[in-house]
Design a protein around this motif. Structure first.
Motif, PDB file in Angstrom:
ATOM      1  N   LYS A 161       0.755  -1.292   0.025  1.00 11.49           N
ATOM      2  CA  LYS A 161      -0.071  -0.012  -0.013  1.00 11.49           C
ATOM      3  C   LYS A 161       0.739   1.180  -0.155  1.00 11.49           C
ATOM      4  O   LYS A 161       0.609   2.213  -1.002  1.00 11.49           O
ATOM      5  N   SER A 162       1.732   1.291   0.963  1.00 10.78           N
ATOM      6  CA  SER A 162       2.712   2.610   1.068  1.00 10.78           C
ATOM      7  C   SER A 162       3.417   2.523  -0.061  1.00 10.78           C
ATOM      8  O   SER A 162       3.436   3.757  -0.735  1.00 10.78           O
ATOM      9  N   VAL A 163       4.210   1.425  -0.677  1.00 14.60           N
ATOM     10  CA  VAL A 163       5.255   1.790  -1.710  1.00 14.60           C
ATOM     11  C   VAL A 163       4.334   2.271  -2.857  1.00 14.60           C
ATOM     12  O   VAL A 163       4.876   3.125  -3.588  1.00 14.60           O
TER      13      VAL A 163
ATOM     14  N   ALA B 156      -3.277   9.793   2.703  1.00 10.49           N
ATOM     15  CA  ALA B 156      -3.274   9.454   4.116  1.00 10.49           C
ATOM     16  C   ALA B 156      -2.807   7.966   4.430  1.00 10.49           C
ATOM     17  O   ALA B 156      -3.700   7.258   3.935  1.00 10.49           O
ATOM     18  N   ASP B 157      -1.543   8.099   4.735  1.00  8.72           N
ATOM     19  CA  ASP B 157      -0.941   6.695   4.778  1.00  8.72           C
ATOM     20  C   ASP B 157      -1.088   6.186   6.572  1.00  8.72           C
ATOM     21  O   ASP B 157      -0.228   6.605   7.194  1.00  8.72           O
ATOM     22  N   GLU B 158      -2.412   5.444   6.719  1.00  8.01           N
ATOM     23  CA  GLU B 158      -2.296   5.208   7.912  1.00  8.01           C
ATOM     24  C   GLU B 158      -2.258   5.945   9.128  1.00  8.01           C
ATOM     25  O   GLU B 158      -1.455   6.073  10.021  1.00  8.01           O
ATOM     26  N   PRO B 159      -2.867   7.196   8.765  1.00  3.58           N
ATOM     27  CA  PRO B 159      -2.875   8.397   9.737  1.00  3.58           C
ATOM     28  C   PRO B 159      -3.204   8.235  11.271  1.00  3.58           C
ATOM     29  O   PRO B 159      -3.152   9.122  11.936  1.00  3.58           O
TER      30      PRO B 159
HETATM   31 MG   LIG Z   1       2.510   1.009   5.210  1.00  2.00          MG
END
Ligand SMILES: [Mg+2]
Ligand SMILES: Nc1ncnc2c1ncn2[C@@H]1O[C@H](COP(=O)(O)OP(=O)(O)OP(=O)(O)O)[C@@H](O)[C@H]1O
Lengths: 345, 335
Positions: free
Chosen positions: A51-53, A183-186
């Motif tokens: 997800k983040s990548v 928003a990455d796991e905010p």
């Molecule tokens: Mg991540």
């Protein structure tokens, strides 16, 4: 709910590879998705699903080496972000695409005041002078619900609590009125009550400012409450994508179904034990040539071992990358879907 | 911060008193007699007289307090008198060198400029070389620049200065004849040519020491930069669209400098300690050389005074390092 219009962001076949000492790691494999103006797209998937990548690849935030964006197209407002100069990306980052990261405790620079850190993008992208930027920074802090905003501008990050810092991060991300907020796991690093506050704040802000949001999370409960559309990722691929109601009501991919079963129910019968998905997520040394979930899938057939299932249309605006059809319990035979925006171009 | 500083300064007083006592006792208890070098033809009674005149007949605590008084009261007053032409210190006994029979402070004042020029300059040059090298090495980790930097730092750190010093003399003074091999301390800078000569005679000793200092500090800088380059706030700065220059030279550098500045401050007392070996190699008669000759000659007051001055400087720069830390890092509050 706003879901009409040309997508602000249209990603096609994005591939990202990490070069590590023990060989290549294929972290993002032909990911395609789109984001419409004002829409909130939830992205779920277990740790390591890419997800983040994926999101960092879009805008060139991955350190290279080791990362290499190997292919694909990222259209943002008609421009392919994978083919523009670094300088152009910098003009977009923080100005038209904002980021909020997971850990608010470490995401702010400890030696600069919060005011300075909010004013930085304002001065760079909006060409404001110091005084204008300060006024705007105070407005932003007030907007994200920090009392006494004007005074707190000269405080340092360590003088804020975790939730407050995440509000500051949101203020920074929103500083230049971006069209897209990633928003990455905010809320992952925050405790439950603060999580709820931040969620409320985000919903509010989206209604007020109308930007499109990509919200990455592990928490399906959060997604159900906030997203318009959901994208489920597994092994660096999108395995299912649907409007939120459809996804929760009619999940198609075995992984999605398993994910939904892992949510403990508060109202229903109490199960003996919490549900878990047995097995480990894969780490891919090559682009997948078979279904990456088959080892953990109870419905896996021979076909899953020799062919990577494409994303198949399974309902209105709903697609899943699986040969198995939960309605019949049989393999399905449909044509691959067109995975881009339905009315793009 | 202010009360913290005052408290630390007050605390430094007993610390220094204890250090002074230890220095005094160590040197006093060490074997060695200032009259040992005198010719054997001098009769023992005369030798005894000489010892008495040096104040060695008194009991040890009397001598300690006398020395303290001389060091802490008489000497500062003399300095004051010299600066402002007053007469507070008239008639007060000063700390006298046994070798030269002149006040220790005067000799130190004579030697200080040489040391400050050569050793101090080398420290400044070392820091100025080290910081950019450390920054670039970290930013381009494992690049050829980093590899060469690592190699040279290892050399600079592990090859002793007496070797690099002599090597430079052989190459640049003996074979090429570019620079003088001996530092002329009597040289007076009064014209452009004299200035050029001063620079030429300083280059080699400064470079030898600068290499040594730069090797250490650049490693610190590199490690500190690497620590910070991987932090989340760096990603945030990039996500805000900041240029690499701003990310590295403002966001990362500001954080990385905190430990490095402390290390640099703690290294300053060593300048005053002089670089004993380098001063010997290049015949710079600075404080390091002064200390060595005083030790050889059993010149106890001189050794005591020099050692104590170093102790004071070390305590002082420890305090300065702590205060700098508090100024640079907003998370640290001493009050
Ligand atoms: Mg991540
Ligand atoms: N710097 C890196 N070097 C090598 N592999 C990496 C690197 N960063 C990420 N990966 C790989 O990329 C894959 C996807 O990681 P990513 O961080 O996108 O997961 P995620 O879905 O965001 O997980 P989480 O929910 O834990 O944040 C992981 O399997 C990981 O092994």
């Amino acid at each position: 709910m706003p879901n009409k219009g040309v997508p602000v962001l249209d990603v096609k076949d994005l591939k990202t590879v990490f070069h590590t000492r023990s060989g290549e790691v294929h972290a993002v494999n032909s990911v395609s998705f789109y984001l419409r103006p004002g829409e909130l797209l939830g992205v779920v998937g277990e740790s390591g699903s890419g997800k983040s990548v994926t999101m960092m690849s879009l805008i060139g935030l991955l350190p290279s080496p080791p990362a290499e964006v190997r292919g694909g197209r990222v259209l943002f407002d008609g421009e392919d972000l994978l083919n523009v100069r670094e300088e152009r990306l910098r003009e977009l980052r923080g100005a038209r695409i904002g980021f909020v990261f997971q850990d608010p405790m470490t995401s702010l620079n400890p030696v600069f005041t919060v005011g300075y850190q909010i004013m930085e993008p304002l001065r760079k992208h909006m060409g404001m002078d110091k005084r204008q930027a300060r006024v705007r920074a105070a407005e932003l802090l007030a907007l994200v619900g920090i009392p006494d905003a004007d005074k707190r501008l000269s405080d340092y990050p360590h003088q804020f609590s975790g939730g407050m810092r995440q509000r500051v991060m949101i203020a920074i991300a929103l500083a230049c009125d971006p069209e897209v907020l990633i928003a990455d796991e905010p809320t992952t690093a925050l405790d439950v009550t603060i999580q709820a506050q931040i969620l409320e704040l985000m919903k509010d802000l989206r209604d007020k400012l109308g930007m499109a949001v990509i919200w990455i999370t592990h928490d399906l409960g959060v997604i159900a409450g906030i997203a318009d559309r959901v994208m489920v990722m597994y092994g660096g691929q999108v395995v299912e994508q649907a409007p939120v109601k459809e996804l929760f009501g009619n999940p198609q991919h075995p992984y999605t179904r398993a994910l939904l079963e892992t949510i403990p129910s508060v109202t229903g019968e109490r199960t003996e034990r919490l549900h878990v998905i047995e097995g480990q997520p894969p780490i891919l040394a090559a682009a997948p040539s078979a279904c990456t979930f088959r080892a953990r899938c109870v419905y896996a057939s021979d076909r899953c071992a020799c062919e990577n299932p494409p994303r198949l249309t399974v309902g209105p605006a709903h697609d899943a990358a699986c040969f198995w059809d939960p309605a019949t319990g049989q393999p399905r035979n449909t044509e691959p879907t067109h995975t881009g925006a339905p009315n793009a171009g | 911060m202010f009360t913290y500083t005052v408290r630390r300064l007050l605390l430094a007083i007993p610390t220094l008193l204890i250090i002074s006592l230890i220095i005094f006792l160590l040197l006093d208890l060490a074997p060695g007699d200032p009259t040992a070098q005198l010719p054997l033809t001098i009769p023992p009674e005369v030798k005894e007289k000489i010892r008495q005149s040096l104040g060695l007949g008194e009991p040890i605590h009397v001598r300690y307090f006398l020395w303290l008084k001389q060091f802490l009261v008489a000497e500062p007053l003399h300095v004051f008198d010299n600066l402002f032409g007053t007469h507070f210190a008239d008639g007060m006994q000063r700390v006298i060198s046994w070798q030269t029979r002149s006040p220790v402070a005067d000799i130190v004042a004579q030697r200080l400029p040489q040391t400050l020029w050569v050793v101090g300059m080398s420290y400044v040059v070392g820091v100025l070389i080290a910081l950019p090298i450390g920054i670039i090495s970290a930013y381009k980790q494992y690049s050829w620049f980093d590899q060469i930097g690592t190699f040279i730092s290892m050399l600079g750190f592990s090859v002793p200065t007496f070797f690099t010093g002599v090597l430079l003399i052989v190459i640049f003074a003996v074979n090429l004849g570019w620079f003088p091999s001996i530092y002329d301390t009597t040289h007076v800078v009064d014209s452009w040519d004299a200035f050029v000569f001063q620079v030429r005679q300083m280059i080699m000793p400064v470079m030898v020491l600068a290499l040594y200092n730069a090797a250490q500090i650049s490693r610190f800088m590199r490690a500190s930069m690497l620590d910070n380059l991987g932090q989340d706030y760096v990603r945030t700065a990039r996500a805000k669209g900041m240029s690499e220059k701003v990310v590295v030279l403002i966001h990362v550098l500001r954080n990385s400098m905190i430990p490095v500045i402390t290390v640099i401050a703690l290294g300053v007392p060593q300048i005053f300690g002089g670089a004993i070996i380098t001063e010997q190699v290049f015949k710079v008669n600075g404080l390091g050389q002064l200390l060595i000759t005083a030790i050889y000659a059993n010149d106890i007051p001189m050794v005591q005074t020099l050692t104590f001055i170093f102790a004071v400087l070390i305590v002082l720069f420890n305090l300065i390092a702590d205060i700098l830390y508090g100024i640079l890092d907003p998370r640290i509050r001493y009050d």
